[in-house]
Design a protein around this motif. Structure first.
Motif, PDB file in Angstrom:
ATOM      1  N   PHE A  88      44.300  32.218  49.531  1.00  0.00           N
ATOM      2  CA  PHE A  88      43.013  33.078  49.137  1.00  0.00           C
ATOM      3  C   PHE A  88      43.791  34.626  49.220  1.00  0.00           C
ATOM      4  O   PHE A  88      43.740  35.261  49.666  1.00  0.00           O
ATOM      5  CB  PHE A  88      42.336  33.082  51.014  1.00  0.00           C
ATOM      6  CG  PHE A  88      41.330  32.086  50.279  1.00  0.00           C
ATOM      7  CD1 PHE A  88      41.666  30.709  51.471  1.00  0.00           C
ATOM      8  CD2 PHE A  88      40.251  32.615  50.493  1.00  0.00           C
ATOM      9  CE1 PHE A  88      41.276  29.463  51.161  1.00  0.00           C
ATOM     10  CE2 PHE A  88      39.176  30.724  50.732  1.00  0.00           C
ATOM     11  CZ  PHE A  88      39.668  29.649  50.960  1.00  0.00           C
ATOM     12  N   CYS A  89      44.018  34.392  48.068  1.00  0.00           N
ATOM     13  CA  CYS A  89      44.401  35.566  47.386  1.00  0.00           C
ATOM     14  C   CYS A  89      43.977  35.442  45.866  1.00  0.00           C
ATOM     15  O   CYS A  89      43.517  34.989  45.066  1.00  0.00           O
ATOM     16  CB  CYS A  89      45.792  35.781  46.795  1.00  0.00           C
ATOM     17  SG  CYS A  89      46.971  34.921  48.602  1.00  0.00           S
ATOM     18  N   CYS A  90      44.473  37.137  45.566  1.00  0.00           N
ATOM     19  CA  CYS A  90      43.451  37.602  44.158  1.00  0.00           C
ATOM     20  C   CYS A  90      44.610  36.925  42.950  1.00  0.00           C
ATOM     21  O   CYS A  90      45.488  37.118  43.266  1.00  0.00           O
ATOM     22  CB  CYS A  90      43.309  38.998  43.856  1.00  0.00           C
ATOM     23  SG  CYS A  90      42.895  39.495  42.747  1.00  0.00           S
ATOM     24  N   PRO A  91      43.690  36.004  42.903  1.00  0.00           N
ATOM     25  CA  PRO A  91      44.990  35.677  41.609  1.00  0.00           C
ATOM     26  C   PRO A  91      45.469  36.707  39.998  1.00  0.00           C
ATOM     27  O   PRO A  91      45.589  35.989  39.478  1.00  0.00           O
ATOM     28  CB  PRO A  91      44.230  34.785  40.397  1.00  0.00           C
ATOM     29  CG  PRO A  91      42.546  35.013  40.553  1.00  0.00           C
ATOM     30  CD  PRO A  91      42.341  35.746  41.768  1.00  0.00           C
ATOM     31  N   ASP A  92      44.916  37.668  40.069  1.00  0.00           N
ATOM     32  CA  ASP A  92      45.093  39.416  39.056  1.00  0.00           C
ATOM     33  C   ASP A  92      46.014  39.848  39.927  1.00  0.00           C
ATOM     34  O   ASP A  92      46.777  40.351  39.529  1.00  0.00           O
ATOM     35  CB  ASP A  92      44.121  39.931  38.991  1.00  0.00           C
ATOM     36  CG  ASP A  92      43.505  38.728  37.957  1.00  0.00           C
ATOM     37  OD1 ASP A  92      43.332  37.771  37.229  1.00  0.00           O
ATOM     38  OD2 ASP A  92      42.219  39.861  37.308  1.00  0.00           O
TER      39      ASP A  92
END
Ligand SMILES: [Zn+2]
Length: 115
Positions: A88-92
């Motif tokens: 659950f991490c921002c892909p950017d």
């Protein structure tokens, strides 16, 4: 089984809708399903087939549309689609985020009526 009761309530809903439209034949139920809905896709498909037997929906199909998991990134200030539900991490920018805005869907979006 969780999925069986979900399948049964969908079939009941579709049967009522078919009756309301004058006894039309429902050929398929279209469902949006998110990975975080807690429903196992294969189990639901299997349950649907079993639960259809002996109902007006016997022989109809359950068409599942997969919905991605979308989170809100507090750094990018925007919604991002997760590549994997493991992280659950921002892909950017890689910022961990637990603000889930999509992916829990379990909703019937359409009934296909036989012509
Ligand atoms: Zn970000």
């Amino acid at each position: 089984m969780h999925e069986l009761s979900i399948a049964m309530s969908m079939i009941e809903m579709a049967s009522e809708e078919a009756a309301r439209r004058g006894g039309v034949q429902v050929s398929a139920i279209h469902l949006r399903l998110g990975p975080l809905s807690g429903v196992v896709r294969e189990a639901l498909l299997f349950s649907y087939e079993v639960a259809c037997e002996g109902t007006p929906l016997e022989g109809s199909q359950l068409v599942i549309e997969d919905v991605p998991v979308v989170v809100y990134c507090p750094v990018c200030l925007g919604e991002r689609t997760l590549a994997s539900v493991q992280h659950f991490c921002c892909p950017d920018c890689g910022t961990p985020t637990e603000q889930v805005v999509g992916g829990k869907e379990l909703e019937v979006v359409a009934l296909e009526i036989e012509q």
